[in-house]
Design a protein around this motif. Structure first.
Motif, PDB file in Angstrom:
ATOM      1  N   GLN A  81       0.761  -1.267  -0.103  1.00 46.72           N
ATOM      2  CA  GLN A  81      -0.087   0.008   0.126  1.00 46.72           C
ATOM      3  C   GLN A  81       1.011   1.191   0.008  1.00 46.72           C
ATOM      4  O   GLN A  81       0.675   2.124  -0.817  1.00 46.72           O
ATOM      5  CB  GLN A  81      -0.651   0.070   1.155  1.00 46.72           C
ATOM      6  CG  GLN A  81      -1.888  -1.083   1.309  1.00 46.72           C
ATOM      7  CD  GLN A  81      -2.681  -1.093   2.543  1.00 46.72           C
ATOM      8  OE1 GLN A  81      -2.024  -1.105   3.634  1.00 46.72           O
ATOM      9  NE2 GLN A  81      -3.947  -1.320   2.662  1.00 46.72           N
ATOM     10  N   ILE A 133      -0.019   5.057  -1.228  1.00 45.27           N
ATOM     11  CA  ILE A 133      -0.978   5.265  -0.092  1.00 45.27           C
ATOM     12  C   ILE A 133      -0.799   5.476   1.280  1.00 45.27           C
ATOM     13  O   ILE A 133       0.123   4.811   1.709  1.00 45.27           O
ATOM     14  CB  ILE A 133      -2.084   4.226  -0.453  1.00 45.27           C
ATOM     15  CG1 ILE A 133      -2.413   4.016  -1.738  1.00 45.27           C
ATOM     16  CG2 ILE A 133      -3.402   4.194   0.565  1.00 45.27           C
ATOM     17  CD1 ILE A 133      -3.505   2.834  -2.284  1.00 45.27           C
ATOM     18  N   THR A 181      -8.919   0.737  -5.891  1.00 42.28           N
ATOM     19  CA  THR A 181      -8.349   2.177  -6.424  1.00 42.28           C
ATOM     20  C   THR A 181      -8.119   2.036  -7.860  1.00 42.28           C
ATOM     21  O   THR A 181      -7.927   1.030  -8.356  1.00 42.28           O
ATOM     22  CB  THR A 181      -7.221   2.654  -5.595  1.00 42.28           C
ATOM     23  OG1 THR A 181      -6.118   2.220  -5.935  1.00 42.28           O
ATOM     24  CG2 THR A 181      -7.420   2.415  -3.866  1.00 42.28           C
ATOM     25  N   VAL A 231     -10.313   5.283   0.104  1.00 45.31           N
ATOM     26  CA  VAL A 231      -9.495   4.980  -1.139  1.00 45.31           C
ATOM     27  C   VAL A 231     -10.250   4.455  -2.259  1.00 45.31           C
ATOM     28  O   VAL A 231      -9.795   4.497  -3.368  1.00 45.31           O
ATOM     29  CB  VAL A 231      -8.061   4.315  -0.884  1.00 45.31           C
ATOM     30  CG1 VAL A 231      -7.378   5.022   0.204  1.00 45.31           C
ATOM     31  CG2 VAL A 231      -8.214   2.865  -0.346  1.00 45.31           C
ATOM     32  N   ASP A 232     -11.543   3.496  -2.044  1.00 46.35           N
ATOM     33  CA  ASP A 232     -12.046   2.828  -3.080  1.00 46.35           C
ATOM     34  C   ASP A 232     -12.565   3.808  -4.186  1.00 46.35           C
ATOM     35  O   ASP A 232     -13.425   4.734  -3.846  1.00 46.35           O
ATOM     36  CB  ASP A 232     -12.943   1.872  -2.605  1.00 46.35           C
ATOM     37  CG  ASP A 232     -12.276   0.835  -1.785  1.00 46.35           C
ATOM     38  OD1 ASP A 232     -11.049   0.510  -1.945  1.00 46.35           O
ATOM     39  OD2 ASP A 232     -13.322  -0.070  -1.118  1.00 46.35           O
ATOM     40  N   SER A 233     -12.607   3.565  -5.311  1.00 48.58           N
ATOM     41  CA  SER A 233     -13.049   4.265  -6.538  1.00 48.58           C
ATOM     42  C   SER A 233     -13.591   3.507  -7.692  1.00 48.58           C
ATOM     43  O   SER A 233     -14.084   3.983  -8.380  1.00 48.58           O
ATOM     44  CB  SER A 233     -11.990   5.432  -6.920  1.00 48.58           C
ATOM     45  OG  SER A 233     -10.868   4.597  -7.602  1.00 48.58           O
TER      46      SER A 233
END
Length: 162
Positions: A25, A31, A121, A153-155
């Motif tokens: 990460q 991240i 992400t 952070v999920d897109s």
């Protein structure tokens, strides 16, 4: 070549799981996240290994080199979380990601999970290809169940029907 074993998580694996996930990460994908910002990693038995959920590790030479979790979110649905494979065992020749996913899907079928959702992400392009190749379809965030544990952070979101 050392054999890589896929097995369910045991409490002794906790530090090894974090030692695989955090560098990927932070260093590989930049991240800015800590173990403390991921409290699920400190309570894997309670968070993942309950209901229809489970957590698996890939082990090579006694060290954890891969992880994947299945979080029960109710209604025979689950979230795929924390799929990470150490860089030295990535790729088709090792098959770690595929074997982790196979263990997760077999378990999901056995316990009657009908849908698996995941968030990722935009940065994890190789992961997008892997999920798509393995039967996951991209969905809009509005298509997620209300109980889906969304990460900041999920897109990008995916669904696979079992």
């Amino acid at each position: 070549m050392a054999e890589i074993e896929i097995r369910t998580f045991s409490p002794d694996d906790a530090d090894g799981v974090i030692s695989v996930i955090l560098p990927i990460q932070r260093e590989e994908f930049g991240i800015d996240i800590t173990a403390d910002a991921q409290p699920d990693l400190r309570v894997i038995p309670d968070f993942y290994q309950s209901g229809k959920g489970q957590f698996w590790v890939a082990v090579k030479d006694g060290a954890i080199v891969g992880t994947v979790g299945l979080k029960d979110i109710g209604n025979n649905q689950a979230a795929l979380r924390k799929m990470f494979v150490a860089v030295e065992v990535r790729g088709r020749e090792h098959g770690v990601a595929t074997r982790l996913l196979e263990a997760l899907l077999a378990h999901a079928r056995d316990v009657g999970v009908t849908d698996i959702f995941l968030g990722t992400t935009d940065k994890f392009v190789a992961a997008h290809r892997f999920y798509e190749k393995n039967g996951f379809s991209e969905i809009a965030s509005q298509g997620l169940p209300r109980t889906f544990p969304r990460m900041a952070v999920d897109s990008k979101f995916y669904r696979r029907t079992i």
